[in-house]
Motif scaffolding. Structure first.
Motif, PDB file in Angstrom:
ATOM      1  N   SER A  13       0.813  -1.221   0.000  1.00 13.24           N
ATOM      2  CA  SER A  13       0.000   0.000   0.000  1.00 13.24           C
ATOM      3  C   SER A  13       0.842   1.265   0.000  1.00 13.24           C
ATOM      4  O   SER A  13       0.476   2.256  -0.611  1.00 13.24           O
ATOM      5  N   SER A  14       2.004   1.261   0.647  1.00 14.32           N
ATOM      6  CA  SER A  14       2.831   2.466   0.710  1.00 14.32           C
ATOM      7  C   SER A  14       4.016   2.429  -0.257  1.00 14.32           C
ATOM      8  O   SER A  14       4.668   3.441  -0.478  1.00 14.32           O
ATOM      9  N   LYS A  15       4.328   1.241  -0.799  1.00 13.87           N
ATOM     10  CA  LYS A  15       5.494   1.012  -1.663  1.00 13.87           C
ATOM     11  C   LYS A  15       6.812   1.311  -0.950  1.00 13.87           C
ATOM     12  O   LYS A  15       7.806   1.684  -1.558  1.00 13.87           O
ATOM     13  N   ILE A  16       6.791   1.138   0.346  1.00 14.55           N
ATOM     14  CA  ILE A  16       8.021   1.225   1.138  1.00 14.55           C
ATOM     15  C   ILE A  16       8.580  -0.185   1.235  1.00 14.55           C
ATOM     16  O   ILE A  16       7.841  -1.127   1.503  1.00 14.55           O
ATOM     17  N   TYR A  17       9.886  -0.338   0.998  1.00 18.08           N
ATOM     18  CA  TYR A  17      10.429  -1.679   1.133  1.00 18.08           C
ATOM     19  C   TYR A  17      10.855  -1.914   2.579  1.00 18.08           C
ATOM     20  O   TYR A  17      11.493  -1.108   3.205  1.00 18.08           O
ATOM     21  N   ILE A  18      10.408  -3.044   3.077  1.00 17.52           N
ATOM     22  CA  ILE A  18      10.649  -3.432   4.468  1.00 17.52           C
ATOM     23  C   ILE A  18      12.058  -3.982   4.619  1.00 17.52           C
ATOM     24  O   ILE A  18      12.719  -3.771   5.620  1.00 17.52           O
ATOM     25  N   ALA A  19      12.501  -4.716   3.598  1.00 17.66           N
ATOM     26  CA  ALA A  19      13.841  -5.306   3.623  1.00 17.66           C
ATOM     27  C   ALA A  19      14.295  -5.522   2.186  1.00 17.66           C
ATOM     28  O   ALA A  19      13.484  -5.610   1.267  1.00 17.66           O
ATOM     29  N   THR A  20      15.592  -5.607   2.027  1.00 18.47           N
ATOM     30  CA  THR A  20      16.185  -5.932   0.741  1.00 18.47           C
ATOM     31  C   THR A  20      17.466  -6.696   1.019  1.00 18.47           C
ATOM     32  O   THR A  20      17.923  -6.776   2.166  1.00 18.47           O
ATOM     33  N   ASP A  21      18.051  -7.263  -0.029  1.00 13.60           N
ATOM     34  CA  ASP A  21      19.307  -7.985   0.159  1.00 13.60           C
ATOM     35  C   ASP A  21      20.438  -6.990   0.407  1.00 13.60           C
ATOM     36  O   ASP A  21      20.214  -5.779   0.469  1.00 13.60           O
ATOM     37  N   TYR A  22      21.649  -7.512   0.560  1.00 12.80           N
ATOM     38  CA  TYR A  22      22.780  -6.658   0.929  1.00 12.80           C
ATOM     39  C   TYR A  22      23.330  -5.805  -0.207  1.00 12.80           C
ATOM     40  O   TYR A  22      24.070  -4.866   0.033  1.00 12.80           O
ATOM     41  N   SER A  23      22.966  -6.115  -1.456  1.00 20.35           N
ATOM     42  CA  SER A  23      23.484  -5.307  -2.555  1.00 20.35           C
ATOM     43  C   SER A  23      22.859  -3.917  -2.519  1.00 20.35           C
ATOM     44  O   SER A  23      21.720  -3.749  -2.076  1.00 20.35           O
ATOM     45  N   PRO A  24      23.593  -2.901  -2.970  1.00 19.47           N
ATOM     46  CA  PRO A  24      23.076  -1.524  -2.905  1.00 19.47           C
ATOM     47  C   PRO A  24      21.779  -1.354  -3.701  1.00 19.47           C
ATOM     48  O   PRO A  24      21.563  -2.026  -4.703  1.00 19.47           O
ATOM     49  N   VAL A  25      20.945  -0.451  -3.235  1.00 17.10           N
ATOM     50  CA  VAL A  25      19.661  -0.181  -3.900  1.00 17.10           C
ATOM     51  C   VAL A  25      19.896   0.800  -5.036  1.00 17.10           C
ATOM     52  O   VAL A  25      20.405   1.897  -4.841  1.00 17.10           O
ATOM     53  N   ASP A  26      19.532   0.372  -6.232  1.00 14.37           N
ATOM     54  CA  ASP A  26      19.581   1.209  -7.416  1.00 14.37           C
ATOM     55  C   ASP A  26      18.192   1.825  -7.583  1.00 14.37           C
ATOM     56  O   ASP A  26      17.190   1.097  -7.603  1.00 14.37           O
ATOM     57  N   MET A  27      18.112   3.134  -7.655  1.00 13.97           N
ATOM     58  CA  MET A  27      16.808   3.800  -7.731  1.00 13.97           C
ATOM     59  C   MET A  27      15.993   3.357  -8.941  1.00 13.97           C
ATOM     60  O   MET A  27      14.778   3.228  -8.858  1.00 13.97           O
ATOM     61  N   GLN A  28      16.629   3.080 -10.048  1.00 12.47           N
ATOM     62  CA  GLN A  28      15.899   2.634 -11.230  1.00 12.47           C
ATOM     63  C   GLN A  28      15.250   1.269 -10.968  1.00 12.47           C
ATOM     64  O   GLN A  28      14.101   1.037 -11.342  1.00 12.47           O
ATOM     65  N   SER A  29      15.951   0.374 -10.298  1.00 10.47           N
ATOM     66  CA  SER A  29      15.388  -0.936  -9.950  1.00 10.47           C
ATOM     67  C   SER A  29      14.234  -0.786  -8.974  1.00 10.47           C
ATOM     68  O   SER A  29      13.196  -1.440  -9.107  1.00 10.47           O
ATOM     69  N   TYR A  30      14.418   0.080  -8.002  1.00  6.32           N
ATOM     70  CA  TYR A  30      13.351   0.341  -7.020  1.00  6.32           C
ATOM     71  C   TYR A  30      12.097   0.868  -7.731  1.00  6.32           C
ATOM     72  O   TYR A  30      10.988   0.415  -7.467  1.00  6.32           O
ATOM     73  N   GLU A  31      12.279   1.807  -8.655  1.00  3.79           N
ATOM     74  CA  GLU A  31      11.147   2.377  -9.384  1.00  3.79           C
ATOM     75  C   GLU A  31      10.465   1.331 -10.264  1.00  3.79           C
ATOM     76  O   GLU A  31       9.235   1.317 -10.374  1.00  3.79           O
ATOM     77  N   LEU A  32      11.246   0.436 -10.884  1.00  2.58           N
ATOM     78  CA  LEU A  32      10.658  -0.646 -11.674  1.00  2.58           C
ATOM     79  C   LEU A  32       9.779  -1.535 -10.806  1.00  2.58           C
ATOM     80  O   LEU A  32       8.676  -1.920 -11.205  1.00  2.58           O
TER      81      LEU A  32
END
Length: 139
Positions: free
Chosen positions: A47-66
């Motif tokens: 509902s909020s599109k907030i990620y609760i957790a992700t793996d250890y690799s850095p977050v790429d904004m383009q991947s997050y937006e996809l």
């Protein structure tokens, strides 16, 4: 679009600080990625599109937006074709069978699985690492 993603990234970091099990979730996502050929995995509050957790690799904004766009597509189709009403003012985002695959034209595959009512696992992987359900491999 970058500003919006930055705000969600900041909120995600705040929410993650409130989760005592975060290191365990991150470790489980890393093991999952390693064993399945997934490049990036996010556990999203739908509902909020907030990620609760992700793996250890850095977050790429383009991947997050996809991944956020994929959630929007799945929700839009669910609203039209399959959303179940749970009461007069409440609708469920997902049901236990929610699963989606989107293949992009750059040989990238996005996968989404429902984990709980408002929680989804969204993964990014290369097409060659995606073993489609029901596909037979020849030996």
């Amino acid at each position: 679009m970058q500003t919006r993603a930055s705000i969600f990234e900041a909120f995600s970091k705040v929410v993650q600080k409130l989760i005592p099990q975060l290191p365990t979730l991150e470790n489980l996502l890393n093991v999952f990625n390693t064993n399945s050929g997934i490049e990036k995995a996010f556990l999203f509050d739908v509902s909020s599109k907030i990620y609760i957790a992700t793996d250890y690799s850095p977050v790429d904004m383009q991947s997050y937006e996809l991944c956020c766009d994929m959630i929007d597509v799945v929700l839009d189709i669910s609203y039209i074709y399959g959303m179940e009403e749970e009461g007069p003012d409440h609708m469920s985002c997902f049901d236990p069978a929610t699963y989606s695959v989107i293949k992009l034209n750059n040989n990238t595959v996005l996968l989404l699985w429902e984990v709980a009512r408002y929680l989804a696992l969204v993964c990014i992987l290369r097409e060659e690492n995606y073993d489609r359900p029901g596909r037979q491999t020849r030996t």
